[in-house]
Design an enzyme around this catalytic site. Structure first.
Site, PDB file in Angstrom:
ATOM      1  N   GLN A  22      -7.129   4.044 -12.384  1.00 59.42           N
ATOM      2  CA  GLN A  22      -8.181   3.031 -12.437  1.00 59.42           C
ATOM      3  C   GLN A  22      -9.191   3.350 -13.533  1.00 59.42           C
ATOM      4  O   GLN A  22      -9.795   4.421 -13.523  1.00 59.42           O
ATOM      5  CB  GLN A  22      -8.884   2.979 -11.079  1.00 59.42           C
ATOM      6  CG  GLN A  22     -10.153   2.145 -11.071  1.00 59.42           C
ATOM      7  CD  GLN A  22     -10.847   2.206  -9.724  1.00 59.42           C
ATOM      8  OE1 GLN A  22     -10.511   1.465  -8.821  1.00 59.42           O
ATOM      9  NE2 GLN A  22     -11.813   3.096  -9.594  1.00 59.42           N
ATOM     10  N   GLY A  23      -9.359   2.447 -14.494  1.00 60.56           N
ATOM     11  CA  GLY A  23     -10.307   2.679 -15.589  1.00 60.56           C
ATOM     12  C   GLY A  23     -11.567   1.849 -15.420  1.00 60.56           C
ATOM     13  O   GLY A  23     -11.668   0.732 -15.946  1.00 60.56           O
ATOM     14  N   TYR A  24     -12.497   2.369 -14.676  1.00 63.53           N
ATOM     15  CA  TYR A  24     -13.746   1.652 -14.416  1.00 63.53           C
ATOM     16  C   TYR A  24     -14.928   2.298 -15.137  1.00 63.53           C
ATOM     17  O   TYR A  24     -15.483   1.758 -16.081  1.00 63.53           O
ATOM     18  CB  TYR A  24     -14.034   1.611 -12.906  1.00 63.53           C
ATOM     19  CG  TYR A  24     -13.382   0.473 -12.148  1.00 63.53           C
ATOM     20  CD1 TYR A  24     -12.242  -0.162 -12.627  1.00 63.53           C
ATOM     21  CD2 TYR A  24     -13.901   0.050 -10.931  1.00 63.53           C
ATOM     22  CE1 TYR A  24     -11.654  -1.191 -11.914  1.00 63.53           C
ATOM     23  CE2 TYR A  24     -13.318  -0.978 -10.211  1.00 63.53           C
ATOM     24  CZ  TYR A  24     -12.195  -1.600 -10.713  1.00 63.53           C
ATOM     25  OH  TYR A  24     -11.622  -2.616 -10.001  1.00 63.53           O
ATOM     26  N   SER A  58      -9.315   8.973 -12.287  1.00 65.88           N
ATOM     27  CA  SER A  58      -8.540   9.881 -11.439  1.00 65.88           C
ATOM     28  C   SER A  58      -7.086   9.917 -11.885  1.00 65.88           C
ATOM     29  O   SER A  58      -6.462   8.867 -11.994  1.00 65.88           O
ATOM     30  CB  SER A  58      -8.603   9.450  -9.984  1.00 65.88           C
ATOM     31  OG  SER A  58      -9.932   9.315  -9.578  1.00 65.88           O
ATOM     32  N   GLU A  93     -12.064  -0.373  -2.250  1.00 65.82           N
ATOM     33  CA  GLU A  93     -12.196   1.057  -2.519  1.00 65.82           C
ATOM     34  C   GLU A  93     -13.137   1.692  -1.504  1.00 65.82           C
ATOM     35  O   GLU A  93     -12.893   2.786  -1.007  1.00 65.82           O
ATOM     36  CB  GLU A  93     -12.723   1.270  -3.944  1.00 65.82           C
ATOM     37  CG  GLU A  93     -12.766   2.750  -4.332  1.00 65.82           C
ATOM     38  CD  GLU A  93     -13.255   2.975  -5.758  1.00 65.82           C
ATOM     39  OE1 GLU A  93     -13.859   2.044  -6.323  1.00 65.82           O
ATOM     40  OE2 GLU A  93     -13.043   4.064  -6.280  1.00 65.82           O
ATOM     41  N   GLU A 117     -26.663   5.841  -2.346  1.00 68.69           N
ATOM     42  CA  GLU A 117     -27.910   5.122  -2.603  1.00 68.69           C
ATOM     43  C   GLU A 117     -27.633   3.680  -3.047  1.00 68.69           C
ATOM     44  O   GLU A 117     -28.342   2.752  -2.638  1.00 68.69           O
ATOM     45  CB  GLU A 117     -28.731   5.875  -3.669  1.00 68.69           C
ATOM     46  CG  GLU A 117     -29.302   7.201  -3.177  1.00 68.69           C
ATOM     47  CD  GLU A 117     -28.246   8.282  -2.936  1.00 68.69           C
ATOM     48  OE1 GLU A 117     -27.180   8.244  -3.578  1.00 68.69           O
ATOM     49  OE2 GLU A 117     -28.488   9.159  -2.088  1.00 68.69           O
TER      50      GLU A 117
END
Lengths: 407, 371
Positions: free
Chosen positions: A150-152, A185, A268, A392
């Site tokens: 996953q490229g976020y 990841s 997610e 948060e």
């Protein structure tokens, strides 16, 4: 022996077989099939990182049994039990999915396959993908043939994810991608990446993002693992240097990628909180206790009190996850409450690992000690409340969107 | 595992209950009762009985509605929201469940009276400042064909007004549960001045005479009858506390959206937002445990102990957090008697203690989970 041929499951999916096969009959059939087909070596339950099968072109099976288990489960669609039969799933409804998990747990069976393709890309394609994309990408995921990452996040887009800057230019017959992702990841082990890229620099920040599928073997894609405090390097930096991508690799509409990102972030969050809840069963604590004390009982009053509190909260958080899954299944959705699941699940998992470290004492302060992998697992949990949106950020989502407090 | 989503029927029930209570028993009614020095509202209980609430766990054969523990939990939760004063838990939940375990002609007659709102009960169990059924010392001495009860009970919720008492006593061979009229000779009741302005009573038993007919269930085997009754009561009390937490939270959330300081709504301050979001999360998590306990009691009552203790433990913690945060976020006005949030704090503390505190139920969970 197959217990649910694709044809039967297809009928089940249409609800036509409901009269003939009630859930308990399904349970019996499933139990028989699992007992017959799950190799003995795969019946050691949810193990640590090294017990996971991630699949992919470069995957090296750790044993023949791991491969057998994957192949047999994939053939029945049970690596992705809730996906439609047409794309390699088993088409199970929520009631049967529950039974599936209960029977897997009863047998202490390992999950045959885990991947970001199953958790993330699959749900996105099922909801937003074209028919061609579903047919192309989903079946190889169910068989463990292609591993996705996953490229976020980017160096400048962490909690503020919509600030992604990785540039995606329309070159007429293809796209040209330039930029950098971080915290990707297993990027160094993945075959493909699904990435958020900026396709319109002039639009407001949420409106110029697209969801793009990129083959990691394309020229110009490089990865560099990042060494973490746990000693592991699961996260990578991923660089895109003039990477050419076919235009049909955009999922959904160009510039509407944020919709998909938001949808997936919800997934997610549920996944991370679910993973956290999964780790909180009696077993993990029991295993550490068995090592740490002669009779497996906690005599230290303060530690015992914290263990009881952890157990209570673990059970209640687990029930909450089940309740929201039931609710999602009944069509009422989970929505922004996924922020609550993520927040409670991850904070609990951190607390639980702090307890385990305390129970294990100095034996847990040694990378190679008797509590195999515990120090690394404990350090890894610290990322739970950061990845996928920090605690948060979750609290802010709850306060604004659920409670309606003023921004 | 049971489905934990609230059903349409349950939602309709909750709406109907809420509608009635908002008219008949808002917090202002509790305040009026407190100001009048009263701890009971008989007229309100009769109205509830007319709607079937007193018979929520009474079999249809005895004129009850027999709606089950999940439904009883919904009633309790809604009552908890407006701090309703009624013998619901003592009578309709605890005593009714105990009587159902026996179900002989006398028990069925008592259940019928309960359903009509004509008979109330209290559970006389505690003897020390902590809930401890196994530690019961009140003696039941065999005398001739009967028994003589000597000792004291404390913190008997609804004990001042109850028509009958369920009394846990120790004999030579074990614990026995007696079902006695509250006015039997030798029973002396002293009302306590409770912080939550409700009825809790200390009771002395001086040479109280009982016969075998006064025993509920079997001699020396109180727990067969009492355990299901306690678990039903603990689950419903947990639901009530969750209602109290929800209402305290809603009051606080409204205040955050209304009160201005430093030229801004205080609900726009992140320090308060995150605490409110945390509290909401805790209430959501506890609500799951409440629903689960009700479902378990309805579907698998012999194996509900873990679910019930989990619910009671979580509900006590959550209710306390909700009122602590509620008072703090209200600031000075939260400290005044004129404002309602203080009522919620006092109710939460009493409820968290009754039928076993956090430690008691945490210990249950620990034992059932093997450590």
């Amino acid at each position: 022996m197959a217990f649910c041929h694709a044809e039967q499951v297809a009928l089940e999916g249409l609800g036509m077989i409901a009269d003939q096969r009630d859930p308990e009959a399904f349970r019996a059939a499933l139990r028989g099939w699992l007992t017959e087909n799950c190799p003995a070596e795969m019946r050691d339950g949810a193990r640590g990182e090294d017990g996971i099968c991630w699949g992919g072109k470069r995957w090296a099976f750790t044993s023949e049994a791991q491969k057998t288990w994957l192949d047999r489960m994939a053939a029945e669609g049970l690596t992705t039990p809730t996906w439609p039969v047409e794309v390699g799933g088993a088409g199970l409804d929520r009631a049967r999915e529950k039974i599936f998990h209960e029977e897997m747990a009863a047998l202490n069976a390992r999950s045959p396959l885990q991947s970001f393709g199953i958790w993330m890309l699959g749900p996105a394609l099922l909801k937003f993908g074209s028919e061609a994309q579903k047919q192309t990408y989903l079946p190889p995921i169910t068989r463990g043939e292609i591993r996705w990452c996953q490229g976020y996040s980017e160096p400048g887009a962490g909690s503020d994810l919509a600030s992604v800057q990785t540039k995606c230019e329309d070159m007429g017959d293809h796209y040209l991608v330039n930029g950098q992702k971080i915290w990707t990841s297993y990027a160094d082990k993945a075959d493909w990446i699904f990435a958020l890229v900026r396709t319109d620099r002039d639009a407001s920040k949420h409106n110029g993002i697209s969801f793009l599928l990129i083959d990691m073997a394309t020229e110009g894609v490089t990865t560099r693992p990042i060494r973490l405090i746990s000693g592991a390097s699961v996260f990578c930096e991923t660089f895109f240097d003039n990477v050419k991508v076919p235009k049909e690799n955009v999922v959904g509409e160009v510039n509407r990628g944020w919709d998909i990102a938001k949808y997936l972030l919800t997934h997610e969050r549920e996944m991370i909180s679910g993973g956290a809840a999964g780790l909180t069963g009696g077993r993990a604590l029991g295993a550490v206790l068995a090592q740490a004390t002669p009779d497996g009982k906690l005599t230290d009053a303060v530690l015992r009190a914290e263990a009881m509190a952890c157990e209570i909260d673990s059970l209640a958080v687990g029930l909450t996850l089940e309740r929201y899954k039931d609710q999602a299944e009944s069509g009422r959705g989970v929505g922004d409450a996924s922020a609550m699941l993520k927040y409670t699940g991850t904070e609990l998992n951190k607390r639980r690992h702090e307890l385990l470290m305390a129970v294990a004492g100095s034996d847990a302060l040694d990378w190679d000690g008797v509590h195999q992998g515990l120090p690394a697992d404990w350090l890894r949990t610290k990322a739970n409340s950061i990845e996928g949106g920090t605690s948060e950020v979750m609290l802010s989502i709850i306060s604004r969107r659920v409670l309606g407090l003023p921004g | 595992m049971a489905n934990l989503v609230t059903t349409e029927d349950e939602t309709m029930l909750a709406d109907a209950v809420r509608g009635f209570l908002d008219r008949a028993a808002p917090v202002s009614a509790f305040r009026a009762l407190r100001d009048a020095g009263k701890t009971h509202d008989t007229a309100l209980w009769l109205q509830m009985a007319e709607m079937g609430w007193a018979g929520v766990l009474v079999p249809e054969a005895a004129g009850g509605a027999d709606m089950g523990h999940a439904a009883a939990g919904i009633l309790a939760r809604e009552m908890g929201k407006t701090l309703v004063v009624s013998p619901f838990l003592s009578t309709a939940v605890i005593a009714a469940t105990a009587l159902r375990q026996v179900s002989d002609a006398r028990a069925m007659a008592a259940l019928a009276e309960i359903a009509k709102g004509q008979l109330t009960y209290a559970l006389a169990l505690d003897e020390t400042a902590k809930f401890d059924p196994e530690g019961t010392q009140l003696t039941a001495t065999k005398v001739g064909n009967g028994y003589q009860l000597d000792g004291r009970k404390g913190f008997v919720v609804d004990g001042g007004s109850a028509d009958r008492l369920l009394v846990l006593a120790r004999g030579d061979q074990g614990l026995t549960l007696f079902d006695l009229p509250a006015d039997r000779d030798g029973i002396n009741r002293t009302a306590r001045n409770m912080i939550d302005s409700r009825d809790a009573t200390d009771i002395r038993f001086d040479a109280v005479q009982a016969t075998g007919d006064d025993i509920l269930g079997v001699v020396d085997d109180a727990m067969t009858v009492l355990r299901p009754a306690l678990e039903a009561g603990q689950a419903a009390l947990a639901a009530e506390m969750t209602g109290t937490a929800i209402a305290a939270f809603d009051m606080t959330l409204s205040y955050l959206k209304d009160r201005k300081q430093f030229g801004a709504l205080i609900g726009s301050f992140q320090a308060l937002q995150h605490r409110a979001a945390h509290l909401w999360s805790e209430i959501e998590v506890t609500s799951s445990a409440i629903i689960n306990a009700g479902r378990m009691l309805d579907q698998d009552p012999d194996n509900a102990t873990l679910a019930v203790s989990l619910a009671k433990a979580r509900a006590g913690q959550t209710a306390k957090l909700a009122v602590i945060e509620g008072v703090q976020m209200h600031g000075g006005i939260g400290m005044t008697d004129a404002f309602d949030i203080g009522f919620y704090m006092k109710r939460a503390w009493v409820a968290a203690e009754w039928l076993g505190d956090y430690s008691y139920h945490a210990e249950h969970v620990a034992r059932l989970r093997g450590f």
